[in-house]
Design a protein around this motif. Structure first.
Motif, PDB file in Angstrom:
ATOM      1  N   HIS A  25     -12.214  -3.295 -17.341  1.00 62.44           N
ATOM      2  CA  HIS A  25     -11.257  -2.626 -16.472  1.00 62.44           C
ATOM      3  C   HIS A  25     -10.504  -1.447 -17.081  1.00 62.44           C
ATOM      4  N   ALA A  65      -1.023  -5.975  -5.723  1.00 61.51           N
ATOM      5  CA  ALA A  65      -2.453  -5.676  -5.543  1.00 61.51           C
ATOM      6  C   ALA A  65      -2.698  -4.756  -4.339  1.00 61.51           C
ATOM      7  N   TRP A  68      -1.448  -1.096  -5.988  1.00 64.14           N
ATOM      8  CA  TRP A  68      -2.232  -0.498  -7.070  1.00 64.14           C
ATOM      9  C   TRP A  68      -3.605  -1.151  -7.129  1.00 64.14           C
ATOM     10  N   ARG A  69      -4.557  -0.460  -7.759  1.00 64.20           N
ATOM     11  CA  ARG A  69      -5.887  -1.055  -7.983  1.00 64.20           C
ATOM     12  C   ARG A  69      -5.779  -2.032  -9.141  1.00 64.20           C
ATOM     13  N   LEU A  70      -5.893  -3.316  -8.841  1.00 62.33           N
ATOM     14  CA  LEU A  70      -5.713  -4.354  -9.864  1.00 62.33           C
ATOM     15  C   LEU A  70      -6.830  -5.376  -9.766  1.00 62.33           C
ATOM     16  N   SER A  94      -4.655  -5.737 -15.035  1.00 66.49           N
ATOM     17  CA  SER A  94      -5.741  -4.852 -15.451  1.00 66.49           C
ATOM     18  C   SER A  94      -6.127  -3.927 -14.319  1.00 66.49           C
ATOM     19  N   SER A  95      -6.453  -2.702 -14.698  1.00 65.46           N
ATOM     20  CA  SER A  95      -6.772  -1.662 -13.723  1.00 65.46           C
ATOM     21  C   SER A  95      -7.712  -0.673 -14.386  1.00 65.46           C
ATOM     22  N   GLU A 100      -1.497   2.516 -13.451  1.00 62.98           N
ATOM     23  CA  GLU A 100      -1.423   1.448 -12.459  1.00 62.98           C
ATOM     24  C   GLU A 100      -1.166   0.091 -13.108  1.00 62.98           C
ATOM     25  N   ALA A 101      -1.826  -0.165 -14.231  1.00 64.93           N
ATOM     26  CA  ALA A 101      -1.615  -1.443 -14.919  1.00 64.93           C
ATOM     27  C   ALA A 101      -0.167  -1.564 -15.392  1.00 64.93           C
TER      28      ALA A 101
END
Lengths: 146, 85, 146, 85
Positions: A25, A65, A68-70, A94-95, A100-101
């Motif tokens: 990720h 979620a 953000w992209r997770l 994690s992203s 984002e993370a």
């Protein structure tokens, strides 16, 4: 995958980071909050609601979620009695990208201080116990995400 | 109206119990009314609910404002502001 | 304690978190950046300067420690060849309070992308190699800390 | 003025070496002058330094602007914008 746990048992960082699927990720941010013993605190007790605490954490995890992209998110909160140095809360996010993370990690720890049914009680060296008061700064940080 | 109440943290300590069933009178229409009724009911209620602004409410598993209506509610949790993390 | 390392060897997260003195500090934030294989990248090579890369990282670490209370700070950057999934960089920041640990972690990862002598070269499946171009967004994030 | 030059990343590749010693003429007073002089010196310099705006400079271990003076300098590193992390 989103994983949310409320547990009496000690939180083992290595076990949880292994279990968290950080694999491909790119970026993983984590946050660990521990009991501080610096005010003469000998024990911290976390009271919780048998259903609503876990549901509140799960709601926050899904809100993160959505925002953000997770692809992998772990949120574990301990309840019950714990000693200085022990882990109260663990967040792993994690992203593909670091911003984002890191933002998700910060969001989750900020918001769970104001949105989730958990109450801290400190026991001091002389045996006296006191319920921790909410801090205005925490409220303001949490509202900053609205 | 029968309500299942749950108390947490110092509200629980001051009430001397974690839950109880109550039958408030018909004019107890909102969470704030319930808090005022409990505060007036007895000494332990007076201690637990002396400062209504410090009390938070969840109705049937949802955090609500203290002006929320109780109509149709079954479970009401009353507690201080949360301090997790 | 501030610990800064530039190394050819793989970064072992568990070893480093054990070595990082997170003990009594209340809050530890971490960041792990990994090689992403999603653009057909089969290898990442990190070129560095024999002295200035480590000095640049150490300067950033001290800048963070001047700005926030950070009783324990670890900053490790790998150099040389690595495969998708392997860790490029690890940041661990401990502080009495979460906001400082998280801000330090974000600051360090943002700034090391623009301030430290490190250059990424990607090798693709067909053997072609390309130097990674700096991203405007990284520059803007780094300048946000000025 | 003798200078020890070091090249990194695609500057190193295009120059075909990681370091070299040079003796630029007296009118090479700044890092920009040095870059222009290397670009004009030969084909590999022309390739490496075709776009001076994409070149960064460190003088005696300090990152500097490209207008930095070379007076007293010993080591000059020339390289593309960094991409670590």
């Amino acid at each position: 995958m989103i994983r949310v746990v409320v547990q009496d048992a000690a939180i083992d960082f290595a076990t949880e980071t292994d279990r968290h699927d950080a694999g491909g990720h790119g970026a993983t941010a984590s946050f660990v909050g521990r009991v501080r013993g610096d005010d003469g605190v000998t024990q911290l007790f976390l009271e919780h609601h048998p259903q609503m605490t876990e549901r509140g954490l799960a709601d926050l995890a899904h809100a993160a979620a959505d925002r953000w992209r997770l692809p992998a998110l772990t949120l574990i909160h301990r309840v019950g009695a714990m000693a200085p140095g022990e882990t109260i809360v663990l967040v792993l996010a994690s992203s593909p990208h670091r911003a984002e993370a890191l933002a998700a990690c910060t969001f989750l720890i900020d918001r769970l201080k104001t949105d989730v049914m958990l109450w801290k009680r400190e026991t001091l060296a002389d045996g006296a116990a006191r319920w921790v008061e909410p801090r205005t700064a925490d409220q303001e940080r949490a509202e900053g995400w609205d | 109206m029968a309500l299942q109440l749950a108390y947490f943290a110092w509200v629980r300590e001051r009430m001397g119990c974690g839950e109880e069933q109550v039958e408030p009178p018909a004019d107890v229409a909102t969470a704030s009314d319930l808090i005022a009724w409990l505060a007036a009911r007895d000494d332990r209620g007076a201690r637990a609910f002396a400062e209504p602004a410090r009390i938070r409410v969840a109705i049937d598993g949802q955090m609500m404002g203290n002006d929320a209506a109780l109509a149709g509610a079954r479970d009401v949790a009353l507690f201080p502001p949360v301090t997790g993390g």
